[in-house]
Design a protein around this motif. Structure first.
Motif, PDB file in Angstrom:
ATOM      1  N   GLU A 303      18.821   4.313  -3.566  1.00 31.48           N
ATOM      2  CA  GLU A 303      17.411   4.007  -3.312  1.00 31.48           C
ATOM      3  C   GLU A 303      16.498   5.048  -3.970  1.00 31.48           C
ATOM      4  OE1 GLU A 303      19.368   4.473  -0.369  1.00 31.48           O
ATOM      5  OE2 GLU A 303      19.555   2.468   0.496  1.00 31.48           O
ATOM      6  N   VAL A 304      15.514   4.565  -4.717  1.00 27.82           N
ATOM      7  CA  VAL A 304      14.514   5.427  -5.340  1.00 27.82           C
ATOM      8  C   VAL A 304      13.132   4.851  -5.025  1.00 27.82           C
ATOM      9  CG1 VAL A 304      13.555   6.299  -7.504  1.00 27.82           C
ATOM     10  CG2 VAL A 304      16.022   6.187  -7.209  1.00 27.82           C
ATOM     11  N   PRO A 305      12.360   5.501  -4.156  1.00 27.94           N
ATOM     12  CA  PRO A 305      11.024   4.987  -3.851  1.00 27.94           C
ATOM     13  C   PRO A 305      10.132   5.047  -5.093  1.00 27.94           C
ATOM     14  CG  PRO A 305      11.716   6.674  -2.268  1.00 27.94           C
ATOM     15  CD  PRO A 305      12.679   6.713  -3.396  1.00 27.94           C
ATOM     16  N   THR A 306       9.425   3.959  -5.357  1.00 31.15           N
ATOM     17  CA  THR A 306       8.477   3.952  -6.481  1.00 31.15           C
ATOM     18  C   THR A 306       7.037   3.993  -6.002  1.00 31.15           C
ATOM     19  OG1 THR A 306       8.482   1.536  -6.547  1.00 31.15           O
ATOM     20  CG2 THR A 306      10.067   2.677  -7.954  1.00 31.15           C
ATOM     21  N   ILE A 307       6.837   3.731  -4.698  1.00 31.74           N
ATOM     22  CA  ILE A 307       5.491   3.876  -4.140  1.00 31.74           C
ATOM     23  C   ILE A 307       5.575   4.726  -2.882  1.00 31.74           C
ATOM     24  CG2 ILE A 307       4.657   1.654  -5.029  1.00 31.74           C
ATOM     25  CD1 ILE A 307       4.925   0.608  -2.100  1.00 31.74           C
ATOM     26  N   ALA A 308       4.479   5.379  -2.593  1.00 32.62           N
ATOM     27  CA  ALA A 308       4.358   6.123  -1.345  1.00 32.62           C
ATOM     28  C   ALA A 308       3.217   5.500  -0.556  1.00 32.62           C
ATOM     29  CB  ALA A 308       4.077   7.598  -1.623  1.00 32.62           C
ATOM     30  N   VAL A 309       3.369   5.457   0.744  1.00 31.58           N
ATOM     31  CA  VAL A 309       2.360   4.850   1.614  1.00 31.58           C
ATOM     32  C   VAL A 309       1.574   5.958   2.302  1.00 31.58           C
ATOM     33  CG1 VAL A 309       1.978   3.368   3.606  1.00 31.58           C
ATOM     34  CG2 VAL A 309       3.758   2.793   1.947  1.00 31.58           C
ATOM     35  N   GLU A 310       0.254   5.887   2.203  1.00 29.99           N
ATOM     36  CA  GLU A 310      -0.610   6.898   2.807  1.00 29.99           C
ATOM     37  C   GLU A 310      -1.683   6.214   3.665  1.00 29.99           C
ATOM     38  OE1 GLU A 310      -2.227   9.347  -0.246  1.00 29.99           O
ATOM     39  OE2 GLU A 310      -0.274  10.202  -0.828  1.00 29.99           O
ATOM     40  N   PRO A 311      -2.239   6.935   4.644  1.00 25.90           N
ATOM     41  CA  PRO A 311      -3.304   6.347   5.480  1.00 25.90           C
ATOM     42  C   PRO A 311      -4.531   6.031   4.635  1.00 25.90           C
ATOM     43  CG  PRO A 311      -2.442   8.391   6.435  1.00 25.90           C
ATOM     44  CD  PRO A 311      -1.908   8.308   5.055  1.00 25.90           C
ATOM     45  N   PRO A 312      -5.392   5.118   5.123  1.00 27.66           N
ATOM     46  CA  PRO A 312      -6.629   4.820   4.389  1.00 27.66           C
ATOM     47  C   PRO A 312      -7.536   6.038   4.341  1.00 27.66           C
ATOM     48  CG  PRO A 312      -6.632   3.766   6.548  1.00 27.66           C
ATOM     49  CD  PRO A 312      -5.274   4.327   6.355  1.00 27.66           C
ATOM     50  N   ARG A 313      -8.351   6.120   3.309  1.00 33.28           N
ATOM     51  CA  ARG A 313      -9.253   7.280   3.171  1.00 33.28           C
ATOM     52  C   ARG A 313     -10.274   7.318   4.307  1.00 33.28           C
ATOM     53  NH1 ARG A 313      -8.548   6.020  -2.417  1.00 33.28           N
ATOM     54  NH2 ARG A 313      -7.635   7.792  -3.540  1.00 33.28           N
ATOM     55  N   THR A 314     -10.701   6.123   4.741  1.00 38.93           N
ATOM     56  CA  THR A 314     -11.644   6.058   5.869  1.00 38.93           C
ATOM     57  C   THR A 314     -10.994   5.264   6.999  1.00 38.93           C
ATOM     58  OG1 THR A 314     -12.647   4.119   4.841  1.00 38.93           O
ATOM     59  CG2 THR A 314     -13.708   6.248   4.438  1.00 38.93           C
ATOM     60  N   ARG A 415      -3.967  -4.724   5.722  1.00 46.19           N
ATOM     61  CA  ARG A 415      -3.199  -4.852   4.486  1.00 46.19           C
ATOM     62  C   ARG A 415      -3.370  -3.627   3.598  1.00 46.19           C
ATOM     63  NH1 ARG A 415      -6.354  -8.696   0.269  1.00 46.19           N
ATOM     64  NH2 ARG A 415      -8.390  -7.728   0.395  1.00 46.19           N
ATOM     65  N   ALA A 416      -2.741  -3.684   2.420  1.00 45.19           N
ATOM     66  CA  ALA A 416      -2.819  -2.566   1.481  1.00 45.19           C
ATOM     67  C   ALA A 416      -4.156  -2.563   0.771  1.00 45.19           C
ATOM     68  CB  ALA A 416      -1.691  -2.679   0.457  1.00 45.19           C
ATOM     69  N   ASP A 417      -4.496  -1.416   0.204  1.00 44.97           N
ATOM     70  CA  ASP A 417      -5.770  -1.289  -0.507  1.00 44.97           C
ATOM     71  C   ASP A 417      -5.787  -2.081  -1.814  1.00 44.97           C
ATOM     72  OD1 ASP A 417      -3.794   0.448  -1.441  1.00 44.97           O
ATOM     73  OD2 ASP A 417      -5.237   1.834  -2.318  1.00 44.97           O
ATOM     74  N   ILE A 418      -4.589  -2.458  -2.345  1.00 43.39           N
ATOM     75  CA  ILE A 418      -4.550  -3.139  -3.639  1.00 43.39           C
ATOM     76  C   ILE A 418      -4.123  -4.611  -3.494  1.00 43.39           C
ATOM     77  CG2 ILE A 418      -4.079  -1.058  -4.983  1.00 43.39           C
ATOM     78  CD1 ILE A 418      -1.106  -1.873  -4.946  1.00 43.39           C
ATOM     79  N   ALA A 419      -4.178  -5.143  -2.269  1.00 48.31           N
ATOM     80  CA  ALA A 419      -3.731  -6.524  -2.042  1.00 48.31           C
ATOM     81  C   ALA A 419      -4.666  -7.513  -2.741  1.00 48.31           C
ATOM     82  CB  ALA A 419      -3.698  -6.807  -0.550  1.00 48.31           C
ATOM     83  N   ASP A 435     -11.596 -10.346   9.183  1.00 46.35           N
ATOM     84  CA  ASP A 435     -11.803  -8.893   9.093  1.00 46.35           C
ATOM     85  C   ASP A 435     -10.701  -8.344   8.207  1.00 46.35           C
ATOM     86  OD1 ASP A 435     -13.975  -9.000  10.692  1.00 46.35           O
ATOM     87  OD2 ASP A 435     -13.103  -7.933  12.406  1.00 46.35           O
ATOM     88  N   ASP A 436     -11.041  -8.167   6.934  1.00 46.39           N
ATOM     89  CA  ASP A 436     -10.092  -7.715   5.913  1.00 46.39           C
ATOM     90  C   ASP A 436     -10.100  -6.186   5.916  1.00 46.39           C
ATOM     91  OD1 ASP A 436      -8.475  -7.539   3.719  1.00 46.39           O
ATOM     92  OD2 ASP A 436     -10.049  -8.011   2.272  1.00 46.39           O
ATOM     93  N   VAL A 437      -9.077  -5.589   6.491  1.00 45.44           N
ATOM     94  CA  VAL A 437      -9.084  -4.152   6.772  1.00 45.44           C
ATOM     95  C   VAL A 437      -7.990  -3.430   5.984  1.00 45.44           C
ATOM     96  CG1 VAL A 437      -8.813  -2.401   8.579  1.00 45.44           C
ATOM     97  CG2 VAL A 437      -9.975  -4.567   9.086  1.00 45.44           C
ATOM     98  N   THR A 438      -8.354  -2.349   5.315  1.00 43.52           N
ATOM     99  CA  THR A 438      -7.356  -1.515   4.626  1.00 43.52           C
ATOM    100  C   THR A 438      -6.604  -0.700   5.674  1.00 43.52           C
ATOM    101  OG1 THR A 438      -8.695  -1.367   2.608  1.00 43.52           O
ATOM    102  CG2 THR A 438      -6.996   0.321   2.941  1.00 43.52           C
ATOM    103  N   ALA A 439      -5.325  -1.069   5.882  1.00 49.40           N
ATOM    104  CA  ALA A 439      -4.501  -0.388   6.891  1.00 49.40           C
ATOM    105  C   ALA A 439      -3.732   0.784   6.293  1.00 49.40           C
ATOM    106  CB  ALA A 439      -3.521  -1.382   7.510  1.00 49.40           C
ATOM    107  N   TYR A 440      -3.482   0.706   4.982  1.00 47.47           N
ATOM    108  CA  TYR A 440      -2.753   1.781   4.314  1.00 47.47           C
ATOM    109  C   TYR A 440      -3.040   1.714   2.821  1.00 47.47           C
ATOM    110  CZ  TYR A 440       0.504  -2.014   3.142  1.00 47.47           C
ATOM    111  OH  TYR A 440       1.040  -3.177   2.682  1.00 47.47           O
ATOM    112  N   ARG A 441      -2.770   2.820   2.145  1.00 49.72           N
ATOM    113  CA  ARG A 441      -2.927   2.885   0.692  1.00 49.72           C
ATOM    114  C   ARG A 441      -1.549   3.039   0.047  1.00 49.72           C
ATOM    115  NH1 ARG A 441      -5.192   7.289  -1.522  1.00 49.72           N
ATOM    116  NH2 ARG A 441      -4.759   8.563   0.313  1.00 49.72           N
TER     117      ARG A 441
END
Length: 556
Positions: A303-314, A415-419, A435-441
């Motif tokens: 397994e090699v992660p290609t993305i990392a998940v981070e909290p939303p900026r706001t 959802r993700a910031d890039i959905a 209510d379309d909310v950025t839950a993670y980046r």
């Protein structure tokens, strides 16, 4: 009522308030061969003592924080011979048990047949330290089973076990005079000498012989020959001389041990992806079930992660939405990924909430993995796409807003910031407020270690599974382009197009947008590749063995 194991009965006084030792057989190498009792004993251990290769097999079943004293080599001469004498395991075991600890002493194979566990048991008995023995699959039994070499036939063949390192002339004379099956435990570079001992003792030179190295693991390899030809087979195959000459092997000798039927009985080495190193560009959490599936095909997933998940900026928008769930603001909540489930779950835990907060709210999930993550959270989805597992598939089944039956017209979409906007637009068209909310980046992960990058670019991997266009772009961005011998498997046409745009040849395309169907498609590819090699009379090799400078795997 299920029967109670006598070794785990709460009435047993032997271990109450005292240190104790469990001598545990870890089997020949396949972690799946551990017994239920072994796993139970490991989970309760305070101290786990094992050689490094055994520790690798059993450690995942021990609790966090278990102590693992290191067994270190103390005899340099034996190190050179490849049979290191380790720091006195008996002293380590006794010291921990005297201190009131629950000790697990794990050994290769079975404690009563492999190694010198008997001496350590006697030391415990001499001091009155309670101990128990958990049998394991003995190496001399498990390895032939995985090599497709039954030790007995319908006539009840006599079976003898010999350790070539300690066998004397009398032992060789006895097994040489027998016509039964002989299972010889030895090293790779001592096989020919053991064969010579048997011939000198009376066995015919044309007696069939199989030799297996790395038994029960995906590094397993088996040679078929006779007592008189094994030295020549090793020489012609350039098996020896080798730095691996000291490695342990199991040799099975005998007319009635069915080595001639190995082409029909070698179930393990004939798995469709046997020994393939498969790159899975996902995190361990995301790849868990996929990696298990690949292992069932004989592969070694990496397994090699290609993305990392981070909290939303706001985070304020997410906090308001989660509070709205509790206060009845929403009719529906729609999860489009496992990461969305994880983000909401983490917010719940932060506020001291649990799955009960979903009472009265309808829950939708895109895909089987997302639905499984919700079930693990304690929430059963009300809606999962019946067709295509995607946002479009979810919209196909989503009911339009009905003011008579739906008291609330609002949907919470974490959802993700890039959905993409597909789901939002579709729900609005069906009459819902969203209510379309950025839950993670999602951000590009850090590059993998240097040896992994080199393996990717140098052809060290046999296949790579691409589960989205972003995994293609991100893997190439953080690690470089896979070598042209590597089999490229893609989950769908869009992912395949992205792979081709990056100069990759797509070999496998999943028939459905499912990671498990993708793994199945790769296994089918491997099976066809193996069948073609056998039909042509060629050796079965892995894709990585085709790269320049790679040592070709030879079979006989």
């Amino acid at each position: 009522m299920s029967p109670t194991s006598p070794t785990t009965s709460p009435a047993s006084p032997a271990f109450s308030g005292h240190g104790s030792v469990t001598f545990l057989g870890a089997g020949p190498g396949d972690p799946g061969l551990l017994t239920l009792r072994a796993v139970e004993a490991l989970s309760g251990a305070d101290v786990l003592i094992a050689e490094p290769e055994v520790l690798e097999v059993v450690r995942c079943h021990a609790r966090a924080g278990v102590s693992t004293p290191e067994l270190t080599v103390v005899d340099e001469a034996s190190t050179t011979a490849g049979v290191p004498v380790l720091r006195d395991a008996t002293n380590l075991v006794m010291e921990a048990a005297r201190g009131g600890k629950r000790v697990v002493r794990a050994v290769t194979g079975d404690p009563g047949l492999d190694g010198n566990a008997g001496q350590e048991m006697l030391a415990c008995a001499a001091e009155g330290i309670p101990f128990e023995v958990v049998p394991g699959v003995a190496t001399a039994v498990g390895v032939p089973a995985y090599a497709g070499v039954p030790l007995r036939d319908a006539q009840g063949t006599d079976v003898r076990f010999v350790d070539a390192r300690t066998a004397d002339d009398r032992c060789w004379a006895e097994v040489g005079a027998s016509d039964g099956t002989v299972v010889v435990s030895t090293s790779l570079d001592a096989v020919a000498a053991a064969a010579g001992e048997l011939v000198a003792a009376g066995r015919k030179p044309d007696t069939p012989l199989t030799v297996t190295i790395g038994g029960t693991t995906t590094r397993q390899r088996t040679w078929t020959a006779t007592l008189g030809t094994i030295a020549q087979v090793f020489k012609q195959g350039k098996v020896l001389p080798s730095p691996e000459g000291h490695r342990h092997v199991i040799a099975v000798v005998g007319e009635r041990s069915a080595p001639a039927q190995r082409d029909q009985l070698a179930w393990f080495e004939s798995k469709p992806l046997f020994g393939w190193r498969v790159l899975v560009p996902r995190t361990k959490e995301q790849a868990a079930s996929l990696s298990d599936q690949l292992r069932s095909y004989g592969a070694v997933p990496h397994e090699v992660p290609t993305i990392a998940v981070e909290p939303p900026r706001t985070p304020q928008q997410m906090e308001r939405a989660v509070k709205g769930l509790v206060t009845g603001r929403y009719e529906w909540i729609a999860f489009t990924s496992v990461n969305a489930v994880k983000a909401v779950r983490e917010k719940f835990e932060e506020y001291g909430l649990d799955a009960r907060a979903f009472a009265g709210i309808k829950v939708a999930a895109v895909g089987e993995q997302t639905a499984a993550a919700l079930v693990d959270f304690g929430v059963k989805p009300d809606l999962v796409p019946s067709g295509e597992q995607s946002a479009a598939g979810l919209l196909e089944d989503w009911p339009p807003y009905d003011p008579v039956f739906d008291p609330i017209d609002r949907v919470f979409l974490p959802r993700a910031d890039i959905a993409t906007e597909t789901l939002v637009a579709g729900l609005i068209e069906l009459g819902w407020e969203v209510d379309d909310v950025t839950a993670y980046r999602t951000v590009r992960a850090s590059p993998p270690p240097a040896d992994t990058r080199e393996a990717i670019k140098g052809g060290g991997f046999d296949a790579v599974l691409f589960t989205s266009s972003s995994t293609v772009r991100n893997l190439v961005g953080i690690a470089g382009k896979p070598h042209n011998v590597t089999v490229i498997a893609c989950i769908g046409p869009a992912t395949a197009k992205t792979a081709e745009e990056h100069g990759l040849r797509v070999d496998v395309l999943s028939p459905e947008p499912s990671v498990h169907k993708l793994a199945e498609a790769l296994a089918d590819f491997g099976l066809r590749r193996r069948a073609a090699a056998l039909e042509a009379g060629d050796p079965v090799t892995r894709p990585s063995e085709r790269r320049p400078g790679a040592r070709r795997r030879r079979t006989t």
